[in-house]
Design an enzyme around this catalytic site. Sequence first.
Site, short mmCIF file in Angstrom:
data_model
loop_
_atom_site.label_atom_id
_atom_site.label_comp_id
_atom_site.label_asym_id
_atom_site.label_seq_id
_atom_site.Cartn_x
_atom_site.Cartn_y
_atom_site.Cartn_z
N SER A 133 -29.00 -10.88 48.69
CA SER A 133 -29.95 -10.12 47.87
C SER A 133 -31.08 -9.48 48.65
O SER A 133 -31.82 -8.68 48.09
CB SER A 133 -30.55 -11.03 46.81
OG SER A 133 -31.63 -11.76 47.37
N HIS A 141 -26.69 -13.39 42.51
CA HIS A 141 -27.18 -12.02 42.33
C HIS A 141 -26.15 -11.10 41.71
O HIS A 141 -26.30 -9.88 41.75
CB HIS A 141 -27.69 -11.47 43.66
CG HIS A 141 -28.91 -12.20 44.11
ND1 HIS A 141 -30.17 -11.94 43.60
CD2 HIS A 141 -29.06 -13.25 44.94
CE1 HIS A 141 -31.03 -12.78 44.13
NE2 HIS A 141 -30.39 -13.59 44.95
N THR A 157 -26.64 -18.52 38.55
CA THR A 157 -27.93 -18.89 37.93
C THR A 157 -28.00 -18.30 36.53
O THR A 157 -27.37 -17.29 36.23
CB THR A 157 -29.11 -18.37 38.76
OG1 THR A 157 -30.33 -18.83 38.16
CG2 THR A 157 -29.18 -16.85 38.78
N LYS A 205 -31.60 -15.09 36.56
CA LYS A 205 -31.76 -13.72 37.07
C LYS A 205 -31.10 -12.74 36.10
O LYS A 205 -31.70 -12.40 35.09
CB LYS A 205 -31.27 -13.66 38.51
CG LYS A 205 -32.18 -14.53 39.40
CD LYS A 205 -31.78 -14.65 40.85
CE LYS A 205 -32.73 -15.64 41.55
NZ LYS A 205 -32.33 -15.94 42.94
N THR A 250 -32.09 -36.53 36.44
CA THR A 250 -33.09 -35.57 35.99
C THR A 250 -32.79 -35.20 34.54
O THR A 250 -31.63 -35.25 34.11
CB THR A 250 -33.08 -34.33 36.93
OG1 THR A 250 -34.23 -33.56 36.68
CG2 THR A 250 -31.85 -33.48 36.74
C1 LIG Z 1 -32.53 -17.30 43.57
C2 LIG Z 1 -31.34 -17.83 44.31
C3 LIG Z 1 -30.84 -19.12 44.06
C4 LIG Z 1 -31.59 -20.08 43.19
O1 LIG Z 1 -31.45 -19.78 41.86
P1 LIG Z 1 -32.61 -20.27 40.84
O2 LIG Z 1 -31.91 -20.36 39.56
O3 LIG Z 1 -33.70 -19.27 40.91
O4 LIG Z 1 -33.06 -21.61 41.34
C5 LIG Z 1 -29.65 -19.49 44.64
N1 LIG Z 1 -28.97 -18.68 45.47
C6 LIG Z 1 -29.45 -17.45 45.77
C7 LIG Z 1 -28.67 -16.59 46.69
C8 LIG Z 1 -30.65 -17.00 45.21
O5 LIG Z 1 -31.14 -15.81 45.55
#
Ligand SMILES: *Cc1c(COP(=O)(O)O)cnc(C)c1O
Length: 410
Positions: A191, A219, A247, A250, A279
């Site tokens: 990214s 991403h 994720t 994003k 958790t």
């Molecule tokens: C942002 C990101 C993560 C982490 O994801 P989050 O849900 O924000 O913790 C993992 N891998 C990459 C490549 C990222 O850019």
Amino acid sequence: MAKPAYGAFFEKAVEKLHSERRYRVFADLERVNGRFPHALWHSPEGVKEITVWCSNDYLGMGQHPDVVGAMAQTALTTGAGAGGTRNISGNHHPIVVLEEELADLHGKDAALVFTSGFVSNEAAISTIAGVLPDCLILSDELNHASMIAGVRHSGCEKKIFRHNDLDHLESLLRAEDRARPKLIVFESIYSMDGDIAPIAAICDLAERYGAMTYIDEVHAVGMYGARGAGVAEREGLMDRIDVIEGTLAKGFGVVGGYIAASKLIVDTVRSYAPGFIFTSTLPPAVAAAACASVRHLKTSSVEREAQQRQAETAKRVLLSRGLPVMMGDTHIVPLLVGDPSLAKAASDRLLEKHRIYVQPINFPTVPRGTERLRFTPTPFHSDDLIHNLADALDEVWSALQLKRISVAAE
Ligand SMILES: *Cc1c(COP(=O)(O)O)cnc(C)c1O
């Protein structure tokens, strides 16, 4: 004996960042539902309206009515929290449904949701590699910090291959016994540069040398492929990859992370990963919102197409002004500055003078000397906003005498 001067150690640590010009300052922002990409900035001189140009809410799904509606409605019906870990009273129905939705998205038997993408990588990579006897991890040199954390935490031997370099990866694989367990970990879209891994060729090598594959599609999920499952979907490769990680924060606009894989792999991670077990579960309202987003993007391509179109427009307009766009094949638009102080100065000037917010990207996120501004056009960054951005950047580049590139005749 005097006790150690604890404060001095922390002062020294923070001072180091100041002296390297990479001390991080967070902008105090207030998002306004329905106004994206505009937001409020609580500046030292009061509240100002700004345009956000560096959000990872890549499709604006964080303010999509179905997503916000699912979150609000679920909070009203189920309350705020999950009330426990998955094992102890926190296995609420919305998270079970979300996992089914994610497994289906990636064409896998099962999926497992974590509190973030970071945690999903750290927990899944360390657990999967840790279970394989004498596993060798092959890791792309530009992998995200969360993958590096997983590799380290596994305690396994690792070999780093040069970024997207198939010959290097092959030479490392060839040197090993075919019978030795091996895990190749890589991303689909990197990214910070906005380039894409040769996924099919990596799968070919994995097959030839008997390795497992683990891909981070953080991403890409929501944004690539006919149903938004990522680059592996677009290229028809999902069934050749053992573990797909993504994720919910994003492209999907909410929060949380996940893996999708075979039942057996998911069962192993579910049963052994401390970062999953010890958790509390994400709240039901969060799971329901993420689920609404995943479902929406499975059938709607409008957002994906608009994002690609606006990213292309932004690249073309910025290049036409001689601004040093680092070209790639994705929705990411990085502009090279090449110096941490100047990147910070450019970002400050954009915000204070032009009400345009883009965070400077410094070491260790990118190598020293490649400090940059990283723009993420979304479907909501109209042509007008892109032209405003180009005008502002033009002014900043001149004022700070930043490097341009020669403009090819359009
Ligand atoms: C942002 C990101 C993560 C982490 O994801 P989050 O849900 O924000 O913790 C993992 N891998 C990459 C490549 C990222 O850019």
